[in-house]
Enzyme design. Structure first.
Site, PDB file in Angstrom:
ATOM      1  N   HIS A 100     -24.537  19.448 -16.011  1.00 41.42           N
ATOM      2  CA  HIS A 100     -24.751  20.261 -14.800  1.00 41.42           C
ATOM      3  C   HIS A 100     -24.023  19.670 -13.581  1.00 41.42           C
ATOM      4  O   HIS A 100     -24.650  18.971 -12.778  1.00 41.42           O
ATOM      5  CB  HIS A 100     -26.251  20.322 -14.477  1.00 41.42           C
ATOM      6  CG  HIS A 100     -27.028  21.236 -15.359  1.00 41.42           C
ATOM      7  ND1 HIS A 100     -27.399  22.504 -14.993  1.00 41.42           N
ATOM      8  CD2 HIS A 100     -27.506  21.062 -16.617  1.00 41.42           C
ATOM      9  CE1 HIS A 100     -28.074  23.092 -15.964  1.00 41.42           C
ATOM     10  NE2 HIS A 100     -28.160  22.227 -16.966  1.00 41.42           N
TER      11      HIS A 100
ATOM     12  N   CYS B  41     -23.442  24.082 -19.506  1.00 41.61           N
ATOM     13  CA  CYS B  41     -24.660  23.974 -20.317  1.00 41.61           C
ATOM     14  C   CYS B  41     -24.962  25.291 -21.053  1.00 41.61           C
ATOM     15  O   CYS B  41     -24.209  25.647 -21.945  1.00 41.61           O
ATOM     16  CB  CYS B  41     -25.807  23.497 -19.449  1.00 41.61           C
ATOM     17  SG  CYS B  41     -27.057  22.655 -20.413  1.00 41.61           S
TER      18      CYS B  41
ATOM     19  N   GLU C 210     -23.219  21.057 -10.932  1.00 40.91           N
ATOM     20  CA  GLU C 210     -23.723  21.632  -9.680  1.00 40.91           C
ATOM     21  C   GLU C 210     -24.930  20.855  -9.159  1.00 40.91           C
ATOM     22  O   GLU C 210     -25.359  21.053  -8.035  1.00 40.91           O
ATOM     23  CB  GLU C 210     -24.056  23.122  -9.876  1.00 40.91           C
ATOM     24  CG  GLU C 210     -25.347  23.442 -10.610  1.00 40.91           C
ATOM     25  CD  GLU C 210     -25.301  23.180 -12.116  1.00 40.91           C
ATOM     26  OE1 GLU C 210     -24.291  22.644 -12.621  1.00 40.91           O
ATOM     27  OE2 GLU C 210     -26.303  23.497 -12.782  1.00 40.91           O
TER      28      GLU C 210
HETATM   29  N1  GLN Z   1     -31.210  24.241 -23.919  1.00 36.83           N
HETATM   30  C1  GLN Z   1     -30.630  25.345 -23.231  1.00 36.83           C
HETATM   31  C2  GLN Z   1     -30.113  26.408 -24.213  1.00 36.83           C
HETATM   32  O1  GLN Z   1     -30.060  26.165 -25.367  1.00 36.83           O
HETATM   33  C3  GLN Z   1     -29.510  24.910 -22.296  1.00 36.83           C
HETATM   34  C4  GLN Z   1     -30.061  23.980 -21.268  1.00 36.83           C
HETATM   35  C5  GLN Z   1     -29.354  24.034 -19.964  1.00 36.83           C
HETATM   36  O2  GLN Z   1     -28.599  24.957 -19.660  1.00 36.83           O
HETATM   37  N2  GLN Z   1     -29.656  23.078 -19.124  1.00 36.83           N
HETATM   38  O3  GLN Z   1     -29.766  27.458 -23.804  1.00 36.83           O
END
Ligand code: GLN
Length: 192
Positions: A171, A77, A173
């Site tokens: 995610h 992410c 995890e």
């Molecule tokens: N929206 C976040 C970003 O742009 C990422 C979201 C996440 O890691 N769950 O950094």
């Protein structure tokens, strides 16, 4: 085997727990010296702008880039955003992977969702329960060097690999499935 988890901000504790369950020694990385002796590194989800800002402040950008040259790194992410070469806006990035990433590609917080995802390279076990939280997507890849491992039904690429680097939009995890963590461990074993 010793794996680091970048612990500046975000979901690093959950990665730590997952790795420890698999019998891996885990080091929380906050300073350049914490990278010494690690076999691989996970960059967790969170807020990529915050992670980038803190990494810059703690003098981590160059040491992380140097570490990644020879060692497997997995960004989930926000971690995927941080590893990308191009995200279309200016914020500190490691710029490792030849991918263009679009932040918050699936709308705002309320648009977080879970879906079953077929991921290439996970031997058996069926689809992976993937949790997306304000997730980015991979908008473009250098197809010569980057292998897309998973796509959503709408075609959005959400997992990819370039040599010993791995990125996932979601995610892993936060779900009970540990196959992606084991996949990352196998990348480390291949690299050793
Ligand atoms: N929206 C976040 C970003 O742009 C990422 C979201 C996440 O890691 N769950 O950094």
């Amino acid at each position: 085997m010793k794996i680091g988890v970048l612990a500046l901000q975000g979901a690093f504790v959950e990665h730590r727990k997952k790795l420890e369950k698999l019998g891996v020694e885990v080091v929380e990385v906050r300073l350049p010296r914490d990278l010494e002796g690690l076999d691989g590194l996970i960059i967790p989800g969170g807020e990529s702008t915050t992670i980038g800002k803190l990494a810059t402040e703690y003098g981590l950008i160059e040491p992380l880039t140097a570490f990644a040259r020879n060692k497997p790194v997995w960004g989930t992410c926000a971690g995927m955003i941080f590893m990308a070469r191009d995200i279309g806006v200016r914020q500190p990035l490691l710029g490792l992977m030849d991918i263009t990433v679009q932040r918050n590609a699936f709308g705002r917080q309320v648009d977080s969702f879970e879906t079953e995802l077929d991921i290439e390279g996970l031997n058996g076990g069926g689809p992976f329960p993937a949790i997306f939280i304000r997730a980015p997507r991979i908008a473009d890849v250098d197809e010569e060097d980057v292998q897309v491992l998973a796509r959503l039904e709408d075609g959005s690429a959400v997992a990819a690999r370039q040599g010993h680097w791995l990125v996932t939009s979601f995610h892993p995890e936060l779900s009970d499935d540990d196959r992606l963590h084991r996949y990352f461990i196998s990348l480390i074993n291949d690299q050793k």
